[in-house]
Design a protein around this motif. Sequence first.
Motif, PDB file in Angstrom:
ATOM      1  N   PHE A  13      -6.000   6.804   6.346  1.00  0.00           N
ATOM      2  CA  PHE A  13      -6.429   5.420   5.456  1.00  0.00           C
ATOM      3  C   PHE A  13      -6.241   5.687   4.024  1.00  0.00           C
ATOM      4  N   GLY A  14      -5.999   4.842   3.313  1.00  0.00           N
ATOM      5  CA  GLY A  14      -6.017   4.526   1.957  1.00  0.00           C
ATOM      6  C   GLY A  14      -4.996   5.958   1.333  1.00  0.00           C
ATOM      7  N   ASN A  15      -5.601   6.501   0.424  1.00  0.00           N
ATOM      8  CA  ASN A  15      -4.870   7.589  -0.206  1.00  0.00           C
ATOM      9  C   ASN A  15      -6.093   8.930  -0.122  1.00  0.00           C
ATOM     10  N   PHE A  16      -5.682   9.341   1.183  1.00  0.00           N
ATOM     11  CA  PHE A  16      -6.710  10.431   1.598  1.00  0.00           C
ATOM     12  C   PHE A  16      -6.879  11.444   0.692  1.00  0.00           C
ATOM     13  N   HIS A  41       0.851  -1.159   0.020  1.00  0.00           N
ATOM     14  CA  HIS A  41      -0.181   0.009   0.027  1.00  0.00           C
ATOM     15  C   HIS A  41       0.819   1.062   0.047  1.00  0.00           C
ATOM     16  N   LEU A  42       1.822   1.278   0.693  1.00  0.00           N
ATOM     17  CA  LEU A  42       2.993   2.550   0.703  1.00  0.00           C
ATOM     18  C   LEU A  42       3.543   2.589  -0.587  1.00  0.00           C
ATOM     19  N   GLY A  43       3.924   1.459  -1.174  1.00  0.00           N
ATOM     20  CA  GLY A  43       4.353   1.766  -2.541  1.00  0.00           C
ATOM     21  C   GLY A  43       3.501   2.369  -3.521  1.00  0.00           C
ATOM     22  N   ARG A  44       2.166   2.008  -3.456  1.00  0.00           N
ATOM     23  CA  ARG A  44       1.294   2.357  -4.430  1.00  0.00           C
ATOM     24  C   ARG A  44       1.007   3.805  -4.178  1.00  0.00           C
ATOM     25  N   ASP A  57      -9.381  -1.241  -5.872  1.00  0.00           N
ATOM     26  CA  ASP A  57      -8.272  -1.798  -6.548  1.00  0.00           C
ATOM     27  C   ASP A  57      -7.049  -0.829  -7.286  1.00  0.00           C
ATOM     28  N   PRO A  58      -6.353  -1.295  -8.097  1.00  0.00           N
ATOM     29  CA  PRO A  58      -5.095  -0.123  -8.401  1.00  0.00           C
ATOM     30  C   PRO A  58      -5.670   1.137  -8.849  1.00  0.00           C
TER      31      PRO A  58
END
Length: 416
Positions: free
Chosen positions: A235-238, A187-190, A352-353
């Motif tokens: 969370f996620g990509n806020f 997740h951090l890489g994405r 998803d991506p």
Amino acid sequence: MNPSTEPVVPAGSARCGVDSVEISRIERLLAQTPADQLQQLFSAQELADSGDGPGRVASLAARFAAKEACTKLFAREAALGAIGPVDFSIVRDAYGAPTVQLSDAAELALGRNRLKSISVSLSHDRNQATAMALAQTDAAAPSRAARLFYMLMPFRRKVVLDNLQRVYGAVADDAEITRLAQAHYGHLGRLLWEFLRAPFQSQQQRKAMVRVDNLQALLDAHALGKGVLVLTGHFGNFEVATTAGLSSFPQAKGRFHFVRRPIRPEWLDRLVTRRFRRAGFGVLPKRGGLDAILERLAAGDLVVFPFDQHAQRKDGVKVELFGHPAGTLRSLAVIALSTGAPVVPASCWREDPTHHVLRFEAALTAVEHADVNEAIRLNTRAFNQALERLIVRRPEQWWWVHRRWKEWPARRRQSS
């Protein structure tokens, strides 16, 4: 029950709960319980689904057995009084099959135990109702790239593993803890890739990437006319989820304000702040920004409050997070209690991506207490409980690299 007719537990089920009840017992219970108290045992939907014909008692008996069977899946939480049968509601899906609706407490128990779903089977004859509840394991499945990133990037790996062990160690083995950590590094890489790519995407491209769920909860809270405090975390990509997702809420442009601590290094902080302001969001400082927050709430604006970082004793109160004491900011409770502004939990995650979800939850009910300090503590604990539910929904996409459970320093003695 005849052994030859016992249901077979499917392979891969993590837990199974079975319960049976005499229909005559439920018949007596229904006869002795006032109508206005029945909803303490059954939800309004359960009562409606059971109808009012001759099969009503047997139908409710089967649901009662199913609620008890679901409770047996969580022996520890049930023994502690954290959940009970009332936290499980048995309703019909679009095809008429029984499904389980979870309360907030049950949803948290499901996530804490690394379970992803509960299915139920109900049956009854003339005298007895029986139900089985099956809980399916939720196992992390990191990609090959995630495993590689985990191996090549040891940054705070021990912190991540320690945090995951603290939360999931009682129910997950070391291999699953490692898989969760690997998924988190994926997740951090994405997240890094998305941050670098964002300036080259159009607003329409970003908007198409995000779905907003349960926006009505935010609109209902805003309609109260006291402003809104949005409780969230990392969370996620806020950045993507908020700036793109809230473009579907154009009437709020310029009325959302993010409370933020400065990011290090300074150039990165300036870059993130510039992106937020370009998207139409205000930025308020976490330290020394109380007057600005109160001013925005008084104007009916929405203040987004990240709530998942450690707080020092001078700024915080020690309350539990996942069963462990954690220094937690008291300011959100102070502001909510003094202004009456509703607190709406929100989170986001990567589906998803290329697709993200931004979801709002129903506003939290304020906890009243005659003692102000106790009211602050109780509400702060309720805010942490809301965070727990959001974290376990997509655990790999929360910010585990943060040292959330730091030591709480002893109070200094005043010299005589």
